[in-house]
Design a protein around this motif. Structure first.
Motif, PDB file in Angstrom:
ATOM      1  N   LEU A  51      10.511  93.725  30.008  1.00  0.00           N
ATOM      2  CA  LEU A  51      11.013  92.517  30.039  1.00  0.00           C
ATOM      3  C   LEU A  51      10.875  91.559  28.732  1.00  0.00           C
ATOM      4  O   LEU A  51      11.675  91.384  28.327  1.00  0.00           O
ATOM      5  N   PRO A  52       9.617  91.502  28.153  1.00  0.00           N
ATOM      6  CA  PRO A  52       9.761  90.927  26.843  1.00  0.00           C
ATOM      7  C   PRO A  52      10.405  91.559  25.857  1.00  0.00           C
ATOM      8  O   PRO A  52      11.350  90.694  25.085  1.00  0.00           O
ATOM      9  N   LEU A  53      10.494  92.577  25.562  1.00  0.00           N
ATOM     10  CA  LEU A  53      11.192  93.095  24.387  1.00  0.00           C
ATOM     11  C   LEU A  53      13.022  92.993  24.946  1.00  0.00           C
ATOM     12  O   LEU A  53      13.644  92.806  24.022  1.00  0.00           O
ATOM     13  N   LEU A  54      13.383  92.946  26.391  1.00  0.00           N
ATOM     14  CA  LEU A  54      14.492  92.767  26.539  1.00  0.00           C
ATOM     15  C   LEU A  54      15.133  91.416  26.488  1.00  0.00           C
ATOM     16  O   LEU A  54      16.074  91.316  26.761  1.00  0.00           O
ATOM     17  N   LYS A  55      14.207  90.606  26.667  1.00  0.00           N
ATOM     18  CA  LYS A  55      14.584  89.083  26.537  1.00  0.00           C
ATOM     19  C   LYS A  55      15.737  88.436  25.884  1.00  0.00           C
ATOM     20  O   LYS A  55      16.495  88.042  26.383  1.00  0.00           O
ATOM     21  N   PRO A  56      15.971  88.925  24.785  1.00  0.00           N
ATOM     22  CA  PRO A  56      17.104  88.355  23.912  1.00  0.00           C
ATOM     23  C   PRO A  56      18.425  89.010  24.679  1.00  0.00           C
ATOM     24  O   PRO A  56      19.324  88.187  24.781  1.00  0.00           O
ATOM     25  N   THR A  57      18.380  90.500  24.929  1.00  0.00           N
ATOM     26  CA  THR A  57      19.630  90.839  25.627  1.00  0.00           C
ATOM     27  C   THR A  57      19.858  90.148  26.857  1.00  0.00           C
ATOM     28  O   THR A  57      20.965  89.969  27.453  1.00  0.00           O
ATOM     29  N   ILE A  58      18.576  89.868  27.615  1.00  0.00           N
ATOM     30  CA  ILE A  58      18.792  89.097  29.188  1.00  0.00           C
ATOM     31  C   ILE A  58      19.554  87.877  28.947  1.00  0.00           C
ATOM     32  O   ILE A  58      20.529  87.738  29.545  1.00  0.00           O
ATOM     33  N   LEU A  59      18.962  87.160  27.734  1.00  0.00           N
ATOM     34  CA  LEU A  59      19.493  85.841  27.590  1.00  0.00           C
ATOM     35  C   LEU A  59      20.859  85.981  27.219  1.00  0.00           C
ATOM     36  O   LEU A  59      21.742  84.811  27.678  1.00  0.00           O
ATOM     37  N   VAL A  60      21.360  86.956  26.434  1.00  0.00           N
ATOM     38  CA  VAL A  60      22.683  86.958  25.916  1.00  0.00           C
ATOM     39  C   VAL A  60      23.631  87.251  27.268  1.00  0.00           C
ATOM     40  O   VAL A  60      24.797  86.634  27.344  1.00  0.00           O
ATOM     41  N   ALA A  61      23.193  88.186  28.179  1.00  0.00           N
ATOM     42  CA  ALA A  61      23.782  88.555  29.366  1.00  0.00           C
ATOM     43  C   ALA A  61      23.945  87.329  30.119  1.00  0.00           C
ATOM     44  O   ALA A  61      25.070  86.889  30.752  1.00  0.00           O
ATOM     45  N   LEU A  62      22.894  86.612  30.153  1.00  0.00           N
ATOM     46  CA  LEU A  62      22.718  85.186  31.137  1.00  0.00           C
ATOM     47  C   LEU A  62      23.849  84.260  30.687  1.00  0.00           C
ATOM     48  O   LEU A  62      24.454  83.842  31.413  1.00  0.00           O
ATOM     49  N   LEU A  63      23.684  84.051  29.247  1.00  0.00           N
ATOM     50  CA  LEU A  63      24.697  83.052  28.690  1.00  0.00           C
ATOM     51  C   LEU A  63      26.021  83.358  29.076  1.00  0.00           C
ATOM     52  O   LEU A  63      27.019  82.572  29.488  1.00  0.00           O
ATOM     53  N   ILE A  95      29.268  70.094  30.124  1.00  0.00           N
ATOM     54  CA  ILE A  95      28.180  70.466  30.898  1.00  0.00           C
ATOM     55  C   ILE A  95      27.887  72.053  30.633  1.00  0.00           C
ATOM     56  O   ILE A  95      26.834  72.383  30.307  1.00  0.00           O
ATOM     57  N   VAL A  96      29.050  72.885  30.432  1.00  0.00           N
ATOM     58  CA  VAL A  96      28.673  74.363  29.804  1.00  0.00           C
ATOM     59  C   VAL A  96      28.156  74.251  28.758  1.00  0.00           C
ATOM     60  O   VAL A  96      27.126  75.307  28.390  1.00  0.00           O
ATOM     61  N   LEU A  97      28.625  73.644  27.826  1.00  0.00           N
ATOM     62  CA  LEU A  97      28.178  73.405  26.194  1.00  0.00           C
ATOM     63  C   LEU A  97      26.656  73.103  26.294  1.00  0.00           C
ATOM     64  O   LEU A  97      25.602  73.814  25.638  1.00  0.00           O
ATOM     65  N   SER A  98      26.064  72.264  27.183  1.00  0.00           N
ATOM     66  CA  SER A  98      25.057  72.028  27.265  1.00  0.00           C
ATOM     67  C   SER A  98      23.956  72.931  27.822  1.00  0.00           C
ATOM     68  O   SER A  98      22.870  73.529  27.207  1.00  0.00           O
ATOM     69  N   ILE A  99      24.386  73.468  28.908  1.00  0.00           N
ATOM     70  CA  ILE A  99      23.743  74.750  29.324  1.00  0.00           C
ATOM     71  C   ILE A  99      23.594  75.882  28.477  1.00  0.00           C
ATOM     72  O   ILE A  99      22.557  76.520  28.143  1.00  0.00           O
ATOM     73  N   SER A 100      24.695  76.007  27.637  1.00  0.00           N
ATOM     74  CA  SER A 100      24.696  77.340  26.767  1.00  0.00           C
ATOM     75  C   SER A 100      23.644  76.862  25.501  1.00  0.00           C
ATOM     76  O   SER A 100      22.986  77.632  25.074  1.00  0.00           O
ATOM     77  N   LEU A 101      23.535  75.561  25.287  1.00  0.00           N
ATOM     78  CA  LEU A 101      22.623  75.255  23.910  1.00  0.00           C
ATOM     79  C   LEU A 101      21.280  75.463  24.497  1.00  0.00           C
ATOM     80  O   LEU A 101      20.259  75.827  23.785  1.00  0.00           O
ATOM     81  N   ILE A 102      20.913  75.224  25.738  1.00  0.00           N
ATOM     82  CA  ILE A 102      19.488  75.279  26.410  1.00  0.00           C
ATOM     83  C   ILE A 102      19.016  76.817  26.121  1.00  0.00           C
ATOM     84  O   ILE A 102      18.148  77.150  25.697  1.00  0.00           O
ATOM     85  N   TYR A 103      20.090  77.721  26.593  1.00  0.00           N
ATOM     86  CA  TYR A 103      19.867  79.247  26.518  1.00  0.00           C
ATOM     87  C   TYR A 103      19.689  79.516  24.989  1.00  0.00           C
ATOM     88  O   TYR A 103      18.801  80.022  24.812  1.00  0.00           O
ATOM     89  N   LEU A 104      20.463  79.060  24.273  1.00  0.00           N
ATOM     90  CA  LEU A 104      20.313  79.553  22.869  1.00  0.00           C
ATOM     91  C   LEU A 104      19.050  78.772  22.152  1.00  0.00           C
ATOM     92  O   LEU A 104      18.285  79.596  21.530  1.00  0.00           O
ATOM     93  N   LYS A 105      18.476  77.914  22.811  1.00  0.00           N
ATOM     94  CA  LYS A 105      17.323  77.490  22.112  1.00  0.00           C
ATOM     95  C   LYS A 105      16.237  78.144  22.623  1.00  0.00           C
ATOM     96  O   LYS A 105      15.330  78.504  21.782  1.00  0.00           O
ATOM     97  N   ILE A 106      16.284  78.731  23.977  1.00  0.00           N
ATOM     98  CA  ILE A 106      15.162  79.468  24.362  1.00  0.00           C
ATOM     99  C   ILE A 106      15.334  80.991  23.520  1.00  0.00           C
ATOM    100  O   ILE A 106      14.121  81.588  23.352  1.00  0.00           O
ATOM    101  N   LEU A 107      16.452  81.558  23.320  1.00  0.00           N
ATOM    102  CA  LEU A 107      16.655  82.566  22.730  1.00  0.00           C
ATOM    103  C   LEU A 107      16.113  82.414  21.278  1.00  0.00           C
ATOM    104  O   LEU A 107      15.461  83.482  20.620  1.00  0.00           O
ATOM    105  N   ARG A 108      16.242  81.534  20.595  1.00  0.00           N
ATOM    106  CA  ARG A 108      15.878  81.416  19.373  1.00  0.00           C
ATOM    107  C   ARG A 108      14.086  81.291  19.408  1.00  0.00           C
ATOM    108  O   ARG A 108      13.586  81.705  18.144  1.00  0.00           O
ATOM    109  N   ARG A 109      13.632  80.839  20.334  1.00  0.00           N
ATOM    110  CA  ARG A 109      12.117  81.075  20.489  1.00  0.00           C
ATOM    111  C   ARG A 109      11.601  82.487  20.626  1.00  0.00           C
ATOM    112  O   ARG A 109      10.732  82.811  20.275  1.00  0.00           O
TER     113      ARG A 109
END
Lengths: 459, 287
Positions: free
Chosen positions: B206-218, B273-287
């Motif tokens: 799961l930790p290694l797959l996190k970026p892929t999961i976030l992309v799929a989630l987004l 709304i969609v943009l805001s949620i996407s930006l949140i995902y992207l921010k988590i992704l960058r971490r």
């Protein structure tokens, strides 16, 4: 670890400032560029063309083809496409390319083509309820409609394709909704045609047995406003007050919160929830599933439009051939009308490149010959008086045609002929479904609807 | 001389990028500008709009129906994304292991993605149909089946079920690709250290797959926010407002009521709304 965060925040801020600045500049530029004052368009004044049209001198060159857009899935539009159009081609040498779209998607197709001014269709079959919203994109046809033609069209039908005194279309049919019933089931339980609502309810309850529902009506979102309206008229209610011909009175008077309208809502609810003569499933049904249930003998009574007659008599599908009859909804003492009629007119988009010939096509297929043909083939009441005179005494179809014709004459129009009607109908549909699902009391919903309709109509 | 060469290079680079910029401007920027413009106009008549400033936005934000459809949309998105991710991840993990008939299962599980969306929805409409649907018929042997397409308590969840069924193949594919790209050595090392399946999953996969999961989630989240065909074909947003989402309400306002200005304003709110949620995902992704 902290450095990347700082860069990210700065970059994000830069982007945000850039977006906001762009938006402000664009918005200001647009505001300044677009004129603030609305230039009102002058309303077209009705002009009456006298005499017969001089086709040879005023007709433009023949187009390569004419395009027609109508609904799919019913005998009547099929007739216009497959039977009537070739007759026009034979007479004038202009081929007709027709497109048929299922009813649920037809309005979207019409709106996108009209608003987009595509010019893809020369003639469109437009339902009376949609007309007020679309008149800006339709060509007025008063300039080509002669007095002689005007007098031959059934007045009730012709008026449905006009708005504020301007004629926009030629009626392709005028139909009225009645109740069909299974004669065998009535005979089995020794029942007679109900004349009052209490008799109707008793009959429906008696006929509701294992596997058979006593009464079906379409309660899907697109259909229930019309059903409510018709049932309410029989009690003296309705959404808005109408005159003796069934047209909405102006200034508007909201009557959806009247005692009679509330009673109607309770009636619709009780069919489903109290007496269980009608399944809850009707809330996703249109006319087609209803007819299927009736011809499969799973319903004793149902609402019917005349265009569904061929299905009732289809030997491959129907179990009720020769076993069905029709009657009007009961009319209460305070009731005003029990027959609802609906019309679709052949209208010509302004974007059409062949308007004159499009009118000739519409005139031909709503003309005396074709209307006589449609009466004989599908047993629909013709929209021309001259055609009616030819078929009314026919030994085979005369009685049916006379019945539909006279029903049309005493009917009220389904549409309200105001641009706000689709929005009002949507609110009424949601209100009806909320009541029929048992979620809210009818009186509460009707009062809420009255307030919403007042907001929509700005009264 | 150096400057001339630099300038020449810049112009050359810009020329190469220009067609793409024009394309992006035409299909993204220009429509967005038109949308923003329409949202500040009131359309009394289709051809003669009247400037009204932020009136459309204020009317929408005051309308209780907007909150209702927003609530429906958030429930819809939440349930769809959650179950799509869980089931998609499970399927991806199963297909990544050495099970027999892996290739065949892969094709079968991808079938939902191969069917046109409308066909899928109509199939489910017939499966859930109150009178002749297979699902109510089978359920009738055990319980009194609810009216999945008519009952206000079920319609929204029926729509989410169909959306989940449609979205699973895509998520499964993305996560499977992510799993196959993970370095094998780490898993071998974990195996040597006798790590259990759950430990491997929790501390390595799961930790290694996190970026892929976030992309799929987004992508699934954005897709689900824009869902229209499923609720429209299944229930038309009914009964009442039970399964009406923002997109259906937007469609009704614009194409039924012809209030294009209000529809545009709602589209702008929806985009934010969609943009805001996407930006949140992207921010988590960058971490």
């Amino acid at each position: 670890m902290s450095e990347p965060k700082k860069v990210g925040r700065r970059t994000f801020l830069n982007y945000a400032i850039a977006v906001v600045a762009t938006g402000v500049i664009v918005g200001a530029a647009t505001y300044l560029a677009v004129p603030k004052e609305v230039t009102t368009t002058t309303k077209t004044v009705t002009t009456t063309v006298t005499g017969t049209p001089t086709m040879t001198s005023t007709m433009p060159p023949k187009p390569e083809k004419l395009t027609l857009l109508v609904s799919a899935g019913a005998a009547e539009p099929d007739f216009y496409c497959r039977d009537a159009s070739p007759l026009f081609t034979m007479k004038y040498g202009i081929p007709i390319e027709y497109t048929q779209v299922p009813w649920d998607g037809l309005r979207d197709k019409i709106v996108t083509n009209l608003v987009g001014e595509t010019g893809a269709f020369d003639v469109m079959g437009i339902y009376e309820g949609w007309l007020p919203q679309l008149v800006e994109y339709l060509e007025p046809i008063d300039q080509w409609l002669t007095d002689e033609d005007r007098k031959d069209y059934v007045e009730a039908a012709l008026s449905r394709s006009s708005y504020e005194g301007v004629q926009y279309g030629l009626p392709k049919y005028l139909e009225c909704r009645t109740i069909i019933y299974n004669k065998e089931m009535f005979e089995k339980y020794k029942l007679s045609i109900p004349k009052t609502w209490s008799e109707f309810i008793d009959v429906a309850k008696t006929l509701t047995t294992d596997g058979v529902y006593g009464f079906l009506f379409p309660a899907g979102k697109a259909y229930i406003p019309g059903v409510f309206e018709q049932f309410a008229w029989t009690k003296g209610g309705g959404t808005l007050e109408r005159d003796e011909h069934g047209f909405v009175k102006k200034p508007f008077k909201i009557t959806i919160d009247s005692k009679e309208s509330i009673e109607t809502m309770y009636l619709l609810r009780d069919f489903i929830l109290t007496w269980k003569t009608t399944p809850k499933d009707v809330m996703v049904w249109g006319h087609a599933p209803l007819c299927d249930e009736f011809i499969s003998e799973r319903a004793a009574m149902a609402t019917l439009w005349p265009y569904q007659q061929p299905l009732l008599n289809d030997p491959e599908k129907s179990k009720v051939i020769g076993k069905w009859g029709i009657f009007d909804l009961p009319l209460d003492p305070k009731g005003k009308c029990s027959v609802m009629s609906s019309s679709i007119g052949f209208c010509i988009p302004k974007a059409s490149k062949n308007k004159r010939w499009a009118f000739e096509f519409a005139r031909f297929i709503t003309g005396p010959e074709v209307q006589e043909l449609i009466a004989r083939k599908i047993n629909l009441a013709p929209v021309r008086y001259s055609s009616y005179e030819k078929v009314k005494d026919d030994p085979v179809i005369g009685d049916i045609i006379k019945g539909w014709f006279k029903a049309n004459e005493r009917s009220w129009p389904e549409g309200c002929f105001i641009p706000e009607w689709p929005q009002i109908a949507d609110e009424v549909a949601i209100g009806c479904q909320t009541i029929m699902a048992g979620e809210k009391d009818a009186e509460v919903v009707c009062n809420e609807l009255a307030a919403k309709i007042a907001t929509i109509l700005k009264i | 001389m150096k400057l001339k060469i630099q300038t020449k290079n810049k112009i050359f680079g810009f020329t190469l990028v220009l067609p793409t910029l024009i394309f992006i401007f035409t299909i993204i920027v220009y429509p967005l500008i038109m949308l923003l413009t329409m949202s500040v106009y009131h359309y009394e008549s289709l051809k003669n709009p009247v400037f009204c400033g932020l009136e459309n936005y204020i009317e929408l934000l005051k309308d209780p129906i907007i909150l209702l459809v927003l609530k429906n949309t958030l429930i819809y998105v939440g349930i769809t994304v959650l179950f799509t991710l869980l089931i998609g991840l499970g399927m991806a993990l199963a297909l990544n292991s050495n099970i027999r008939g892996r290739s065949l299962f892969r094709i079968i599980l991808l079938l939902p993605a191969m069917l046109p969306s409308v066909v899928t929805i109509l199939i489910f409409f017939n499966l859930f149909h109150p009178r002749y649907g297979l699902i109510p018929y089978v359920l009738s042997f055990f319980i009194t089946p609810p009216s999945f397409l008519v009952d206000v308590n079920y319609t929204l969840y029926t729509c989410t079920f169909v959306s989940i069924w449609e979205s699973i193949p895509f998520v499964m594919l993305v996560l499977l690709a992510g799993l196959e790209s993970l370095p094998r050595e780490i898993f071998e090392a974990a195996k040597i250290d006798r790590a259990s399946f759950s430990q491997t999953l929790k501390y390595i996969t799961l930790p290694l797959l996190k970026p892929t999961i976030l992309v799929a989630l987004l992508i699934v989240t954005m897709d689900t926010f824009m869902v229209f065909s499923v609720p429209y074909i299944l229930t038309q947003g009914g009964p009442g407002y039970a399964s009406e989402t923002i997109t259906i309400h937007l469609y009704k306002i614009s194409l039924f009521f012809f209030q294009f200005g209000k529809g545009a304003a709602l589209a702008v709110i929806h985009t934010i709304i969609v943009l805001s949620i996407s930006l949140i995902y992207l921010k988590i992704l960058r971490r």
